[in-house]
Design a protein around this motif. Sequence first.
Motif, PDB file in Angstrom:
ATOM      1  N   ASP A 126     -13.203  52.738  10.103  1.00 14.51           N
ATOM      2  CA  ASP A 126     -13.960  53.789  10.798  1.00 14.51           C
ATOM      3  C   ASP A 126     -13.950  53.574  12.308  1.00 14.51           C
ATOM      4  O   ASP A 126     -13.867  54.540  13.077  1.00 14.51           O
ATOM      5  N   ALA A 127     -14.052  52.329  12.731  1.00 16.22           N
ATOM      6  CA  ALA A 127     -14.065  52.044  14.167  1.00 16.22           C
ATOM      7  C   ALA A 127     -12.742  52.433  14.812  1.00 16.22           C
ATOM      8  O   ALA A 127     -12.708  53.042  15.886  1.00 16.22           O
ATOM      9  N   PHE A 128     -11.636  52.115  14.154  1.00 14.41           N
ATOM     10  CA  PHE A 128     -10.332  52.417  14.725  1.00 14.41           C
ATOM     11  C   PHE A 128      -9.926  53.871  14.516  1.00 14.41           C
ATOM     12  O   PHE A 128      -8.879  54.292  15.008  1.00 14.41           O
ATOM     13  N   ALA A 129     -10.745  54.636  13.788  1.00 10.78           N
ATOM     14  CA  ALA A 129     -10.470  56.067  13.636  1.00 10.78           C
ATOM     15  C   ALA A 129     -10.870  56.839  14.885  1.00 10.78           C
ATOM     16  O   ALA A 129     -10.494  58.013  15.039  1.00 10.78           O
ATOM     17  N   GLU A 130     -11.633  56.207  15.782  1.00 10.57           N
ATOM     18  CA  GLU A 130     -11.998  56.852  17.049  1.00 10.57           C
ATOM     19  C   GLU A 130     -10.726  57.166  17.834  1.00 10.57           C
ATOM     20  O   GLU A 130      -9.820  56.331  17.916  1.00 10.57           O
ATOM     21  N   PRO A 131     -10.630  58.353  18.429  1.00 11.65           N
ATOM     22  CA  PRO A 131      -9.378  58.731  19.110  1.00 11.65           C
ATOM     23  C   PRO A 131      -9.095  57.978  20.401  1.00 11.65           C
ATOM     24  O   PRO A 131      -7.939  57.771  20.759  1.00 11.65           O
ATOM     25  N   SER A 132     -10.117  57.555  21.116  1.00 13.81           N
ATOM     26  CA  SER A 132      -9.911  56.882  22.402  1.00 13.81           C
ATOM     27  C   SER A 132     -10.094  55.377  22.264  1.00 13.81           C
ATOM     28  O   SER A 132     -10.786  54.893  21.357  1.00 13.81           O
ATOM     29  N   VAL A 133      -9.484  54.633  23.180  1.00 12.48           N
ATOM     30  CA  VAL A 133      -9.647  53.181  23.184  1.00 12.48           C
ATOM     31  C   VAL A 133     -11.096  52.825  23.471  1.00 12.48           C
ATOM     32  O   VAL A 133     -11.655  51.905  22.862  1.00 12.48           O
ATOM     33  N   GLU A 134     -11.709  53.559  24.381  1.00 11.04           N
ATOM     34  CA  GLU A 134     -13.108  53.300  24.710  1.00 11.04           C
ATOM     35  C   GLU A 134     -13.986  53.481  23.476  1.00 11.04           C
ATOM     36  O   GLU A 134     -14.890  52.676  23.210  1.00 11.04           O
ATOM     37  N   GLY A 135     -13.718  54.535  22.695  1.00  7.32           N
ATOM     38  CA  GLY A 135     -14.495  54.776  21.487  1.00  7.32           C
ATOM     39  C   GLY A 135     -14.324  53.676  20.465  1.00  7.32           C
ATOM     40  O   GLY A 135     -15.290  53.244  19.821  1.00  7.32           O
ATOM     41  N   LYS A 136     -13.115  53.189  20.306  1.00  7.87           N
ATOM     42  CA  LYS A 136     -12.860  52.105  19.362  1.00  7.87           C
ATOM     43  C   LYS A 136     -13.633  50.847  19.764  1.00  7.87           C
ATOM     44  O   LYS A 136     -14.235  50.170  18.926  1.00  7.87           O
ATOM     45  N   MET A 137     -13.602  50.538  21.061  1.00  7.34           N
ATOM     46  CA  MET A 137     -14.262  49.333  21.528  1.00  7.34           C
ATOM     47  C   MET A 137     -15.776  49.442  21.386  1.00  7.34           C
ATOM     48  O   MET A 137     -16.453  48.455  21.032  1.00  7.34           O
ATOM     49  N   GLU A 138     -16.327  50.632  21.628  1.00 11.61           N
ATOM     50  CA  GLU A 138     -17.775  50.810  21.495  1.00 11.61           C
ATOM     51  C   GLU A 138     -18.212  50.638  20.044  1.00 11.61           C
ATOM     52  O   GLU A 138     -19.238  50.019  19.763  1.00 11.61           O
ATOM     53  N   ARG A 139     -17.430  51.173  19.116  1.00  6.85           N
ATOM     54  CA  ARG A 139     -17.776  51.028  17.699  1.00  6.85           C
ATOM     55  C   ARG A 139     -17.702  49.562  17.274  1.00  6.85           C
ATOM     56  O   ARG A 139     -18.549  49.081  16.504  1.00  6.85           O
ATOM     57  N   LEU A 140     -16.713  48.846  17.771  1.00 10.71           N
ATOM     58  CA  LEU A 140     -16.608  47.419  17.451  1.00 10.71           C
ATOM     59  C   LEU A 140     -17.764  46.636  18.049  1.00 10.71           C
ATOM     60  O   LEU A 140     -18.289  45.699  17.436  1.00 10.71           O
ATOM     61  N   ARG A 141     -18.182  47.019  19.255  1.00  9.80           N
ATOM     62  CA  ARG A 141     -19.328  46.344  19.876  1.00  9.80           C
ATOM     63  C   ARG A 141     -20.605  46.565  19.067  1.00  9.80           C
ATOM     64  O   ARG A 141     -21.456  45.665  18.971  1.00  9.80           O
ATOM     65  N   GLU A 142     -20.749  47.751  18.512  1.00  6.78           N
ATOM     66  CA  GLU A 142     -21.930  48.029  17.680  1.00  6.78           C
ATOM     67  C   GLU A 142     -21.947  47.117  16.451  1.00  6.78           C
ATOM     68  O   GLU A 142     -23.001  46.601  16.063  1.00  6.78           O
ATOM     69  N   ILE A 143     -20.779  46.938  15.850  1.00  7.17           N
ATOM     70  CA  ILE A 143     -20.692  46.052  14.685  1.00  7.17           C
ATOM     71  C   ILE A 143     -20.969  44.610  15.102  1.00  7.17           C
ATOM     72  O   ILE A 143     -21.678  43.872  14.400  1.00  7.17           O
ATOM     73  N   ALA A 144     -20.430  44.212  16.244  1.00  7.00           N
ATOM     74  CA  ALA A 144     -20.630  42.842  16.722  1.00  7.00           C
ATOM     75  C   ALA A 144     -22.105  42.570  17.010  1.00  7.00           C
ATOM     76  O   ALA A 144     -22.596  41.449  16.787  1.00  7.00           O
ATOM     77  N   ALA A 145     -22.816  43.581  17.486  1.00  4.88           N
ATOM     78  CA  ALA A 145     -24.234  43.410  17.830  1.00  4.88           C
ATOM     79  C   ALA A 145     -25.101  43.186  16.593  1.00  4.88           C
ATOM     80  O   ALA A 145     -26.232  42.697  16.708  1.00  4.88           O
ATOM     81  N   SER A 146     -24.575  43.509  15.407  1.00  4.58           N
ATOM     82  CA  SER A 146     -25.363  43.335  14.186  1.00  4.58           C
ATOM     83  C   SER A 146     -25.489  41.876  13.778  1.00  4.58           C
ATOM     84  O   SER A 146     -26.235  41.561  12.840  1.00  4.58           O
ATOM     85  N   LYS A 147     -24.789  40.990  14.461  1.00  2.00           N
ATOM     86  CA  LYS A 147     -24.849  39.571  14.100  1.00  2.00           C
ATOM     87  C   LYS A 147     -26.274  39.040  14.197  1.00  2.00           C
ATOM     88  O   LYS A 147     -26.718  38.259  13.348  1.00  2.00           O
ATOM     89  N   ALA A 148     -27.001  39.478  15.222  1.00  2.00           N
ATOM     90  CA  ALA A 148     -28.380  39.004  15.406  1.00  2.00           C
ATOM     91  C   ALA A 148     -29.265  39.395  14.226  1.00  2.00           C
ATOM     92  O   ALA A 148     -30.205  38.675  13.878  1.00  2.00           O
TER      93      ALA A 148
END
Length: 587
Positions: A442-464
């Motif tokens: 789902d994260a890499f389905a974003e059309p822009s590179v910025e969108g992909k990175m933001e979705r990955l950052r959201e997943i990364a933030a769930s570590k806490a």
Amino acid sequence: MASRMSPKMSPTTLTKLHNDMEQLITGAPDSAFSIPESPRADAFVIKKPDGTSSNPHEYSKEVANDPGAIVRSMGTSRRVFLINPSLTPTEIDGLSYRIRTMASNSGINSIVVGNPLEDAENNGDMSENTTCLPSFLEDDAPGKNIKLVDNSGPYGNRSSFIKSILHERFGDGLGMPYVSSGYDAKSIYDSDMYKDTQRLEYELMNPLRDLAESVRGSYDETLNSSASKVPVVSMPHGLVTDAGYSLLMGSYVLATHSTAFKIVNPMRGLAFDPIGLSYLLPRIGWEFKQASAEHSVAIANMLALCGYEANAEDMVATGLATHYVSGPFKLNLLERALSDLNSYEYQALFENEKRLYGDKEPAKDVNEPFRNVAVANVIQHLSEFDAAGANEYGAYLKEDLDDESGLFLKDKDPSLTMQEERIQMYGELVSELVSWGATFEDAFAEPSVEGKMERLREIAASKAEFEGKPGCEEDVEVAEQAQSLVDKMEQRSPLALCVMNELLLKGLDENETLKSCMEREKTSQICLFSKEDGDYKRWAESGKGVGLVEMNHGTSSLIKDKEDSFNGWKHASVKEVTTDEINEIVW
């Protein structure tokens, strides 16, 4: 004239004479002779760091620079030794010609391409061992009884050669040979080629495209280019990067435990080289109907944008390699088997139709269904598993498996099925690349590179949220992997990432072809190379690497020390890259 040649002429002189005769008769380009032919009777010796040689012949004590590749006859097959990880533009053009002409030769049955595994005692590092290139590894090597002054042989000091090459996982923990990067990006800057778009196109980009098409057998037929007949078999034992994958675009790619593929061009401010990866990567898994096909777009993004290093299992699971072999020692068996097979011309069961004098050639080759089958059988028997059968529990055979266990073919007595023939052998293949591709689809389905990175950052933030909670270990691992992917993307040129993303989006279109994608990659790469104050120029002037390794002197050197990577890109982040900038580069 050949019958009157002096038997005292050196092999080097004879080779030069042969080249002159070949060029006179065939019209071969000058670049073809940058890839020399080395007969087994003239053991080719890699030079020492001081420029001297261990060749037993006095006239060869001083040697020129090692060629990037060498061709050697191997019975009814041919072997291409990749001597240096990078080829010069002239060598790329020459190797393209060599492979194209050999592939159309009905007098052979195959072409084997690979780095020298004969230097196994040094685990791929040939800098200290002046190693020759005997076919069939060490066995029956011509000149093996020749002794030098120090009583060593012309093949170097290899007391434990057999032990090391036959060990299935030799060299574990000691490093990985660098098979091919295609070309040396820094040399393009040093030669000032990057400033001249015409030179870039005709001296580098077109030869790269031609090499990929020659290996693939999909080049245009002309007066000087016949149809490809025999398969190209690649066995890369080590790392392949970027344009180096052009040498893996043939009929068969045999991955060993140390085979890996990685895209590092964005660390140089560059995008795809013109070999068609923007077409191939979004179609990962399609050719063999693999499970990875369901996540092909995400996998393509991980490889291209994140620089994910695909190992042997990943490559087979995605179709980037066609077969997995247990170790490089299988090269010996492969060479011997192919050298003894009939040539393409004589792979026939039926006699040709009788023709009267003056009749035209028959339109159909009655033996076409039987040609190249023997080569395929040899490779299949040498391999542990192949890409077509690598789906979990033989998913591609799902309808043919018994309903109860799914491990055997229907209507077959399990007691008569050998262990190695059971379907569960395919279930042992585990690809982390495919697993992560499915996880972050789902994260890499974003059309822009910025969108992909933001979705990955959201997943990364769930570590806490999950860290320290019982039963949430997998959630923590996913968050950490997402952060790792973001970190890798942030190290790369923002403009190059956006260009590669656009190339992938366009390459996925159903109307695109391999050739159209190659052409788009070529024009885009030329723009990135020649861009005034561009990221490539900044990287090249910095003197830094791509974060990979510092390669030692010599051929197929080991990957040892990490290089410093560059981060002084023109854009601070992908947010600063405008749509107009991308459209100027990608059409």
